[in-house]
Design a protein around this motif. Structure first.
Motif, PDB file in Angstrom:
ATOM      1  N   ASN A  73      -7.420  -6.010   6.654  1.00  0.00           N
ATOM      2  CA  ASN A  73      -8.354  -4.790   6.311  1.00  0.00           C
ATOM      3  C   ASN A  73      -7.493  -3.702   5.449  1.00  0.00           C
ATOM      4  OD1 ASN A  73     -11.069  -3.315   6.117  1.00  0.00           O
ATOM      5  ND2 ASN A  73     -10.371  -2.171   8.136  1.00  0.00           N
ATOM      6  N   VAL A  74      -6.966  -4.397   4.426  1.00  0.00           N
ATOM      7  CA  VAL A  74      -6.320  -3.526   3.474  1.00  0.00           C
ATOM      8  C   VAL A  74      -6.705  -4.010   1.985  1.00  0.00           C
ATOM      9  CG1 VAL A  74      -4.380  -2.944   5.057  1.00  0.00           C
ATOM     10  CG2 VAL A  74      -4.146  -5.015   3.493  1.00  0.00           C
ATOM     11  N   LYS A  75      -6.261  -2.840   1.102  1.00  0.00           N
ATOM     12  CA  LYS A  75      -6.684  -3.207  -0.286  1.00  0.00           C
ATOM     13  C   LYS A  75      -5.388  -3.438  -1.140  1.00  0.00           C
ATOM     14  CE  LYS A  75     -11.091  -3.394  -0.175  1.00  0.00           C
ATOM     15  NZ  LYS A  75     -12.080  -4.521  -0.159  1.00  0.00           N
ATOM     16  N   ILE A  76      -4.894  -4.586  -1.461  1.00  0.00           N
ATOM     17  CA  ILE A  76      -3.535  -4.688  -2.326  1.00  0.00           C
ATOM     18  C   ILE A  76      -3.797  -5.486  -3.593  1.00  0.00           C
ATOM     19  CG2 ILE A  76      -2.187  -4.741  -0.176  1.00  0.00           C
ATOM     20  CD1 ILE A  76      -2.077  -7.829  -0.332  1.00  0.00           C
ATOM     21  N   TRP A  77      -4.868  -6.373  -3.913  1.00  0.00           N
ATOM     22  CA  TRP A  77      -5.047  -7.157  -5.012  1.00  0.00           C
ATOM     23  C   TRP A  77      -5.001  -6.262  -6.107  1.00  0.00           C
ATOM     24  CZ3 TRP A  77      -3.432 -10.913  -7.192  1.00  0.00           C
ATOM     25  CH2 TRP A  77      -4.154 -11.766  -8.384  1.00  0.00           C
ATOM     26  N   PRO A 102       0.780  -1.158  -0.113  1.00  0.00           N
ATOM     27  CA  PRO A 102      -0.086   0.002   0.110  1.00  0.00           C
ATOM     28  C   PRO A 102       0.630   1.373   0.086  1.00  0.00           C
ATOM     29  CG  PRO A 102      -1.046  -1.683   1.617  1.00  0.00           C
ATOM     30  CD  PRO A 102       0.364  -2.163   1.153  1.00  0.00           C
ATOM     31  N   THR A 103       2.043   1.104   0.433  1.00  0.00           N
ATOM     32  CA  THR A 103       2.771   2.385   0.640  1.00  0.00           C
ATOM     33  C   THR A 103       4.104   2.513  -0.284  1.00  0.00           C
ATOM     34  OG1 THR A 103       3.907   1.389   2.514  1.00  0.00           O
ATOM     35  CG2 THR A 103       2.230   2.860   2.935  1.00  0.00           C
ATOM     36  N   CYS A 104       4.392   1.628  -0.733  1.00  0.00           N
ATOM     37  CA  CYS A 104       5.604   1.361  -1.772  1.00  0.00           C
ATOM     38  C   CYS A 104       5.003   1.130  -3.165  1.00  0.00           C
ATOM     39  CB  CYS A 104       6.591   0.117  -1.452  1.00  0.00           C
ATOM     40  SG  CYS A 104       7.416   0.290   0.253  1.00  0.00           S
ATOM     41  N   SER A 105       6.151   1.752  -4.020  1.00  0.00           N
ATOM     42  CA  SER A 105       5.980   1.458  -5.517  1.00  0.00           C
ATOM     43  C   SER A 105       6.352   0.210  -5.781  1.00  0.00           C
ATOM     44  CB  SER A 105       6.472   2.451  -6.334  1.00  0.00           C
ATOM     45  OG  SER A 105       6.613   2.207  -7.356  1.00  0.00           O
ATOM     46  N   ILE A 106       5.390  -0.724  -6.440  1.00  0.00           N
ATOM     47  CA  ILE A 106       5.834  -2.046  -6.695  1.00  0.00           C
ATOM     48  C   ILE A 106       7.130  -1.861  -7.578  1.00  0.00           C
ATOM     49  CG2 ILE A 106       5.274  -4.301  -8.080  1.00  0.00           C
ATOM     50  CD1 ILE A 106       2.570  -3.825  -6.838  1.00  0.00           C
ATOM     51  N   GLU A 107       7.246  -0.840  -8.494  1.00  0.00           N
ATOM     52  CA  GLU A 107       8.601  -1.130  -9.490  1.00  0.00           C
ATOM     53  C   GLU A 107       9.760  -0.461  -8.480  1.00  0.00           C
ATOM     54  OE1 GLU A 107       5.417   0.427  -9.881  1.00  0.00           O
ATOM     55  OE2 GLU A 107       4.737  -0.622 -11.901  1.00  0.00           O
ATOM     56  N   ARG A 108       9.696   0.012  -7.247  1.00  0.00           N
ATOM     57  CA  ARG A 108      10.734   0.206  -6.462  1.00  0.00           C
ATOM     58  C   ARG A 108      10.979  -0.737  -5.446  1.00  0.00           C
ATOM     59  NH1 ARG A 108      12.635   5.668  -6.669  1.00  0.00           N
ATOM     60  NH2 ARG A 108      12.917   5.711  -4.532  1.00  0.00           N
ATOM     61  N   THR A 109      10.659  -1.918  -5.678  1.00  0.00           N
ATOM     62  CA  THR A 109      10.711  -3.114  -4.809  1.00  0.00           C
ATOM     63  C   THR A 109      11.480  -4.182  -5.494  1.00  0.00           C
ATOM     64  OG1 THR A 109       8.719  -4.272  -5.111  1.00  0.00           O
ATOM     65  CG2 THR A 109       8.814  -2.707  -3.451  1.00  0.00           C
ATOM     66  N   GLN A 110      12.278  -4.954  -4.939  1.00  0.00           N
ATOM     67  CA  GLN A 110      13.088  -6.055  -5.386  1.00  0.00           C
ATOM     68  C   GLN A 110      13.334  -7.207  -4.504  1.00  0.00           C
ATOM     69  OE1 GLN A 110      14.260  -6.067  -8.629  1.00  0.00           O
ATOM     70  NE2 GLN A 110      14.499  -8.291  -8.377  1.00  0.00           N
ATOM     71  N   ILE A 111      12.810  -8.524  -5.015  1.00  0.00           N
ATOM     72  CA  ILE A 111      12.931  -9.544  -4.338  1.00  0.00           C
ATOM     73  C   ILE A 111      14.032 -10.397  -4.954  1.00  0.00           C
ATOM     74  CG2 ILE A 111      11.868 -11.692  -3.275  1.00  0.00           C
ATOM     75  CD1 ILE A 111       9.415 -10.104  -3.117  1.00  0.00           C
ATOM     76  N   ILE A 112      15.233 -10.807  -3.986  1.00  0.00           N
ATOM     77  CA  ILE A 112      16.138 -11.725  -4.572  1.00  0.00           C
ATOM     78  C   ILE A 112      16.021 -12.941  -4.071  1.00  0.00           C
ATOM     79  CG2 ILE A 112      18.719 -11.785  -4.776  1.00  0.00           C
ATOM     80  CD1 ILE A 112      17.780  -9.930  -6.649  1.00  0.00           C
ATOM     81  N   SER A 113      16.295 -13.949  -5.016  1.00  0.00           N
ATOM     82  CA  SER A 113      16.566 -15.198  -4.435  1.00  0.00           C
ATOM     83  C   SER A 113      17.567 -15.993  -5.304  1.00  0.00           C
ATOM     84  CB  SER A 113      14.996 -15.968  -4.501  1.00  0.00           C
ATOM     85  OG  SER A 113      15.116 -17.523  -3.721  1.00  0.00           O
ATOM     86  N   ASN A 173      -0.879 -14.464  -6.195  1.00  0.00           N
ATOM     87  CA  ASN A 173      -1.926 -15.574  -6.104  1.00  0.00           C
ATOM     88  C   ASN A 173      -3.230 -14.705  -5.629  1.00  0.00           C
ATOM     89  OD1 ASN A 173      -3.782 -17.439  -4.312  1.00  0.00           O
ATOM     90  ND2 ASN A 173      -2.341 -18.916  -5.654  1.00  0.00           N
ATOM     91  N   GLU A 174      -4.322 -14.590  -6.366  1.00  0.00           N
ATOM     92  CA  GLU A 174      -5.389 -13.978  -5.858  1.00  0.00           C
ATOM     93  C   GLU A 174      -5.849 -14.360  -4.416  1.00  0.00           C
ATOM     94  OE1 GLU A 174      -9.709 -12.108  -7.169  1.00  0.00           O
ATOM     95  OE2 GLU A 174      -8.508 -13.365  -8.626  1.00  0.00           O
ATOM     96  N   LYS A 175      -5.966 -15.600  -4.299  1.00  0.00           N
ATOM     97  CA  LYS A 175      -6.448 -16.193  -3.054  1.00  0.00           C
ATOM     98  C   LYS A 175      -5.756 -15.689  -1.636  1.00  0.00           C
ATOM     99  CE  LYS A 175      -7.774 -20.771  -0.691  1.00  0.00           C
ATOM    100  NZ  LYS A 175      -7.788 -22.341  -0.960  1.00  0.00           N
ATOM    101  N   ASN A 176      -4.118 -15.908  -1.969  1.00  0.00           N
ATOM    102  CA  ASN A 176      -3.493 -15.453  -0.852  1.00  0.00           C
ATOM    103  C   ASN A 176      -3.532 -13.836  -0.774  1.00  0.00           C
ATOM    104  OD1 ASN A 176      -2.262 -17.851  -0.841  1.00  0.00           O
ATOM    105  ND2 ASN A 176      -0.425 -17.456  -1.905  1.00  0.00           N
ATOM    106  N   ALA A 177      -3.655 -13.128  -1.645  1.00  0.00           N
ATOM    107  CA  ALA A 177      -3.768 -11.538  -1.346  1.00  0.00           C
ATOM    108  C   ALA A 177      -5.061 -11.438  -0.957  1.00  0.00           C
ATOM    109  CB  ALA A 177      -3.675 -10.958  -3.033  1.00  0.00           C
ATOM    110  N   ARG A 178      -6.340 -11.959  -1.353  1.00  0.00           N
ATOM    111  CA  ARG A 178      -7.546 -11.896  -0.838  1.00  0.00           C
ATOM    112  C   ARG A 178      -7.530 -11.955   0.730  1.00  0.00           C
ATOM    113  NH1 ARG A 178     -10.089  -8.160  -4.065  1.00  0.00           N
ATOM    114  NH2 ARG A 178     -10.454  -8.920  -6.221  1.00  0.00           N
ATOM    115  N   ALA A 179      -6.964 -13.130   1.239  1.00  0.00           N
ATOM    116  CA  ALA A 179      -6.941 -13.715   2.445  1.00  0.00           C
ATOM    117  C   ALA A 179      -6.127 -12.512   3.197  1.00  0.00           C
ATOM    118  CB  ALA A 179      -6.251 -14.774   2.546  1.00  0.00           C
ATOM    119  N   TYR A 180      -5.066 -12.091   2.886  1.00  0.00           N
ATOM    120  CA  TYR A 180      -4.400 -10.915   3.563  1.00  0.00           C
ATOM    121  C   TYR A 180      -5.251  -9.612   3.796  1.00  0.00           C
ATOM    122  CZ  TYR A 180      -0.457  -7.838   5.143  1.00  0.00           C
ATOM    123  OH  TYR A 180       0.312  -7.354   5.788  1.00  0.00           O
TER     124      TYR A 180
END
Length: 303
Positions: free
Chosen positions: A65-69, A27-38, A53-60
């Motif tokens: 009580n936030v909107k992310i999907w 909600p507060t970060c620009s997705i384009e300014r995030t990076q996950i490394i594995s 995964n929509e199911k995971n996002a909807r559960a969160y």
């Protein structure tokens, strides 16, 4: 930048925690300014699949009580995150370096076939030709040695001198043959007449070295997440530290008790020492019954 560590043994939900951490920041970060490394494509695929995964996002959303999907869905549509080639936010270190080096010419399977045609020693030690570069670099004695040396931040000769005698005796090549193969391999990558592609072919070792040493600017990121951080090699640690230069928040997840791959280039001392007072320690296991978890804790506690 304040680097935070998340630690926990296998089965304690580190990946799940990282996904929830990412959801928390959406909600507060620009997705384009995030990076996950594995460290592997399979691990990056798993995290990517869980996040989008929509199911995971909807559960969160329901739990917190936030909107992310909707934001995640638009990003998935924009960057086509179902394919590795177009992924921007979740990747391996090598892929990230390749992206930031603007897709340089790469040593690939065709390059290897041409190399083996010109120098048969590169084609030995296989019952049949490898189907991919991972098989090539992980099974051939020369490429295994070259990779281990680079991952430890050493030259081939320095790495060889540090080998236990029994390991050196098991190798089918001596250091003189290794050096000759390395000389030819490095020349092959820099001679268009030999490789028929470029005067500057890069392999996975070269990618990270070039990213670290050349004037490639550090990214401006809001969030950096590193999974399985205990398996990072010496050059990978350097690349991650460069990535952190302009990052607002950085989280490294791993298991100090699995940091046992120093011989293969990992730098366990960094993670084990810095993660002694972690930001989050995950203790509850989900893979095994409680009695097995408790027994394992008793076994590992003296260590």
């Amino acid at each position: 930048m304040d680097r935070k560590f998340i630690v926990g043994p296998p089965g304690t939900g580190k990946t799940r925690y990282l996904v929830d951490l990412y959801y928390e920041k959406v909600p507060t970060c620009s997705i384009e300014r995030t990076q996950i490394i594995s460290h592997t494509n399979n691990a990056a695929d798993e995290i990517c699949e869980r996040i989008y995964n929509e199911k995971n996002a909807r559960a969160y959303e329901k739990e917190h009580n936030v909107k992310i999907w909707e934001k995640l869905k638009e990003h998935k549509k924009l960057f086509n995150t179902d394919t590795r080639e177009d992924r921007r936010v979740i990747s391996t270190i090598s892929y990230y370096c390749k992206e930031n080096l603007k897709h340089p010419p790469m040593f690939d399977k065709e390059s290897y076939l041409e190399l083996s045609r010109r120098q048969p020693l590169f084609a030995r030690h296989y019952k049949k030709k490898p189907t991919d570069l991972h098989s090539l670099f992980s099974r051939h004695p020369f490429f295994k040695a070259l990779g281990s040396a680079a991952d430890n931040g050493k030259t081939l000769a320095e790495w060889w001198r540090g080998l236990p005698l029994q390991d050196a005796q098991k190798c089918p090549y001596n250091i003189h043959t290794m050096e000759k193969l390395n000389h030819y391999y490095q020349r092959f990558k820099t001679d268009y007449k030999l490789n028929k592609k470029s005067n500057n072919l890069l392999d996975f070792i070269d990618l990270i070295k070039k990213f670290n040493n050349e004037n490639v600017p550090a990214p401006n990121l809001d969030l950096l997440i590193v999974d399985e951080a205990q398996d990072s090699s010496v050059p990978q640690i350097e690349a991650l530290e460069k990535m952190e230069t302009n990052v607002k928040e950085s989280y490294w997840a791993g298991d100090p008790d699995q940091a046992i791959f120093e011989f293969a280039g990992a730098k366990p001392s960094l993670f084990a020492e810095l993660a002694r007072n972690p930001f989050k320690e995950l203790k509850e296991g989900y893979r095994c019954p409680r009695i097995i978890n408790e027994y394992c804790k008793q076994v590992i506690s003296p260590v």
